[in-house]
Design an enzyme around this catalytic site. Sequence first.
Site, PDB file in Angstrom:
ATOM      1  N   CYS A   1       4.626  46.823 -20.798  1.00 25.10           N
ATOM      2  CA  CYS A   1       6.564  45.464 -20.472  1.00 25.10           C
ATOM      3  C   CYS A   1       6.272  44.852 -18.974  1.00 25.10           C
ATOM      4  O   CYS A   1       5.679  43.382 -18.895  1.00 25.10           O
ATOM      5  CB  CYS A   1       6.661  46.619 -20.430  1.00 25.10           C
TER       6      CYS A   1
ATOM      7  N   HIS B   1      14.885  42.385 -24.789  1.00 29.04           N
ATOM      8  CA  HIS B   1      15.468  42.659 -25.225  1.00 29.04           C
ATOM      9  C   HIS B   1      17.280  43.436 -24.984  1.00 29.04           C
ATOM     10  O   HIS B   1      17.770  43.796 -26.137  1.00 29.04           O
ATOM     11  CB  HIS B   1      15.071  44.246 -24.788  1.00 29.04           C
TER      12      HIS B   1
ATOM     13  N   CYS C   1      13.606  42.874 -17.807  1.00 30.80           N
ATOM     14  CA  CYS C   1      13.813  44.034 -19.641  1.00 30.80           C
ATOM     15  C   CYS C   1      14.849  43.380 -20.329  1.00 30.80           C
ATOM     16  O   CYS C   1      14.069  43.251 -21.316  1.00 30.80           O
ATOM     17  CB  CYS C   1      14.233  45.085 -19.537  1.00 30.80           C
TER      18      CYS C   1
ATOM     19  N   ARG D   1       4.336  52.011 -22.408  1.00 32.07           N
ATOM     20  CA  ARG D   1       5.288  51.338 -23.013  1.00 32.07           C
ATOM     21  C   ARG D   1       5.746  50.442 -21.643  1.00 32.07           C
ATOM     22  O   ARG D   1       6.461  49.324 -21.835  1.00 32.07           O
ATOM     23  CB  ARG D   1       6.389  51.693 -23.693  1.00 32.07           C
TER      24      ARG D   1
END
Lengths: 112, 287
Positions: free
Chosen positions: B248, B205, B201, B244
Amino acid sequence: MNMTGSSITLRLSVLSLFFVLAIAGARPVQAAGSETDFRAAYAAAEAANTEAGRLRNQWTVTAEALAAAKKAADKGDFDHAIAVAKEAEALAKASIFQATSEQEAWKNLEIR
Amino acid sequence: MKARLAIHLASAALALAAVAFAAMPAIAADTPDPVADAKAFRNYFVTKFPDVKLEDFVNGPYSMNEDMRRQWEEKEQFPPYEFSLEMGKEMFARPFKNGRSYADCFPNQGIGIRQNYPYFDPGKGKVVTLELALNQCREANGEPSFSYVADEMAALTAYMAFTSRGKPFDIKIPDDPRALEAYQNGKRYFYTRRGQLNFSCATCHVQNPGERMRAEILAPALGILNAMPIYRSEWGGMGTISRRLTTCNSQIRGVPLEPQADEYRDLEYYLSYVSNGLPISGPGARP
């Protein structure tokens, strides 16, 4: 040692016949072996993917390769089926390696 | 003889002390410290993007790109999530067959409480997200649960988020080793690389917010859940946090876990905690 022309011809014919028979005889064995080989390759890939699942780290491409291998086998194309099953196994093993190495490696990305 | 023994003992003590001292930083690094984590997390983004106001991080890619921001501000005049919001409001008010309603399941009748989710439930020893709590409420009242990735769940959470707009995230980690473990598990999930693309992740991000990934501008992890649920133009509809997270995973060629798996709940706990103090802005809209 003195060989006549007809003797050489005879020996060559016998040798040719032997090869023809050997090839003809080997074919059905080879085909049966392919299906067996596919089953073994598919089982190995599935086992590796199950292990990846236990580690909660399966890859979508592994599932796709497994499905493609099965489809090829259903069509009788065992050479292709074996190749794709082996690819699936390699992918599953890579996902296992990733999950195992990340057990410590994730810390390298952490904001501190 | 006595002198030699004393020297040996002293050497052994010194060696032991050295080993203990060397081991200390490693132990400290592995001990979860959520307060320090949240501070470091916030500092990272504030330092990386000195021109972005702290509360603006909740607006994701719009806080990183001026052109996108202008388009979004115009779109907010008639926001694409409005239909979902209306649907959620109506669903929330409609009683169950037994006469009770969602309001009976939540503190303050479910109004203005989004900022307190997820929370750690000491009874169950697990993290409870808002999506999970809504389905638990339905099941407790004899209603079938909703899919965690479908429109109904998005509508309900959209309405509840809307009633909390502007309220800062206030996630608590109680003095319970299981809560700390859940937090740490969420943190580990966030930073762990997975999928054939070998992304975590954090790859998108933390390391690359503001950068383009094909046509998308990546959102910063700070405040990333504050705008949930979101209407995504790419999806042509609303998406929950579950949608979401599972998407991902698929995008990096990893097989998603089942929605609301422990890992996802813990991840939500971690990400929400490190965004404490930032306002709820959901429901949101994203490209």
